[in-house]
Design an enzyme around this catalytic site. Sequence first.
Site, PDB file in Angstrom:
ATOM      1  N   TYR A  93       1.053  -1.066  -0.073  1.00 23.83           N
ATOM      2  CA  TYR A  93       0.107  -0.103   0.007  1.00 23.83           C
ATOM      3  C   TYR A  93       0.824   1.239  -0.048  1.00 23.83           C
ATOM      4  CZ  TYR A  93      -4.478   2.179   0.725  1.00 23.83           C
ATOM      5  OH  TYR A  93      -5.708   2.846   0.494  1.00 23.83           O
TER       6      TYR A  93
ATOM      7  N   LYS B 165      -1.219 -14.006   4.692  1.00 22.50           N
ATOM      8  CA  LYS B 165      -0.904 -14.781   3.507  1.00 22.50           C
ATOM      9  C   LYS B 165       0.683 -15.527   3.600  1.00 22.50           C
ATOM     10  CE  LYS B 165      -2.791 -16.700  -0.201  1.00 22.50           C
ATOM     11  NZ  LYS B 165      -3.948 -17.464  -0.188  1.00 22.50           N
TER      12      LYS B 165
ATOM     13  N   ASP C 272      -7.809 -14.995   2.736  1.00 21.82           N
ATOM     14  CA  ASP C 272      -8.855 -15.606   1.919  1.00 21.82           C
ATOM     15  C   ASP C 272      -9.734 -16.298   2.601  1.00 21.82           C
ATOM     16  OD1 ASP C 272      -6.479 -17.072   1.933  1.00 21.82           O
ATOM     17  OD2 ASP C 272      -6.703 -18.179   0.177  1.00 21.82           O
TER      18      ASP C 272
ATOM     19  N   ASP D 236      -7.255  -2.700   4.442  1.00 24.13           N
ATOM     20  CA  ASP D 236      -7.870  -1.689   3.520  1.00 24.13           C
ATOM     21  C   ASP D 236      -9.019  -2.429   2.993  1.00 24.13           C
ATOM     22  OD1 ASP D 236      -8.029   0.594   1.848  1.00 24.13           O
ATOM     23  OD2 ASP D 236      -7.627  -0.502   0.170  1.00 24.13           O
TER      24      ASP D 236
END
Length: 334
Positions: free
Chosen positions: A126, A173, A206, A230
């Site tokens: 980001y 992740k 996920d 975000d």
Amino acid sequence: MANTRTVTIINGDGIGPEVTAATLRVLEALKVPLEFEFKDAGSEIVAKFGTNLPHETVEAVLRSGVALKGPTGTVVGGGLPSANVGLRKRLDLYASLRPVKSVPNVKTRYDGVDLIVVRENTEDLYAGLEHIIVPGVVESLKIITEKASTRIARFAFEYAKKAGRKKVSAVHKANIMKLSDGLFLDCCRKVGREFPEIQYEEVIIDNLCMQLVKDPTRFDVLVTENLYGDIVSDLCAGLVGGLGLVPGANIGERTAVFEAVHGTAPDIAGKGIANPTALMMSAVMMLDWMDLREESKRMANAILKVYGDGKVRTGDLGGGATTRDFTDAVIAAL
Ligand code: NAI
């Protein structure tokens, strides 16, 4: 007034000036001992200042230590880097805190959602550190540091402890980004060991998204990196009725900037129909952060009373009220 403190106000772009004006009306009706200093940021001031984040705006927030900010627009693709990212970096507002809570009478798939999203606010993909290696090939840098990961993990656990929360879930992740997200997780684990009274778990991003949609009530405090935070914040906003409702704070060691999760909503800007709840609730968080607890409670209760009464609601929630109607109702409820 002897104890009057200054708050920097940044109207922002799109619906920003509309929801900011509405929020200031409520703060004025509350007679909070605050003075407002207006400063600029956003895409609509670029022609005047040659930048979307003038130096004097950053200086003003550094001086006052606290800002209430409307959303600022960022062009997709080219254009200037985001004013938000710039502000968060320059003020080192390392923690983004976003409480997501069901609102009375706002019917959604789930009742009783009460989640806190804690998002690292300074690094990760980001940060937008990108360059073209050769035409057709772009590199975007994901930088994760031990310092920032430890700091955000500590913020999340300390917040959980102070707020009487039971569980912190680290969202990652690391099965794929073994080094970067792996480092983030190591830091969360280490900090977590200092808080044995708080349950700690790890959830792959996920899977988290699927679990949130299936049953958001099984989560309590989520701590995550900048980009995942975000995206997950908007998903969580959807669980309680949408972006018009969810407030936020960007918190540093000495300064804090309070702003809604939503953006400039160009599709409804200028029509006077935006829902000001998210920024009003951000102001509630601001009052609390400034130790104006009584005022914070009164403002929150007034907003919730309007929802509880169920008569006045804006278009995003299926009603016909304007921003002004809603604000009038909140002031009447104070
Ligand atoms: P958005 O949040 O502005 O809008 C998404 C949808 O939610 C739109 O349909 C909009 O009408 C609706 N919505 C948002 N806030 C609402 C409110 N208060 N009342 C009623 N409806 C509301 O997201 P979008 O369209 O992706 O972004 C627009 C611009 O905002 C972009 O330039 C983006 O970079 C910027 N942005 C700025 C943020 C900030 O300053 N903190 C945060 C998010 C986006």
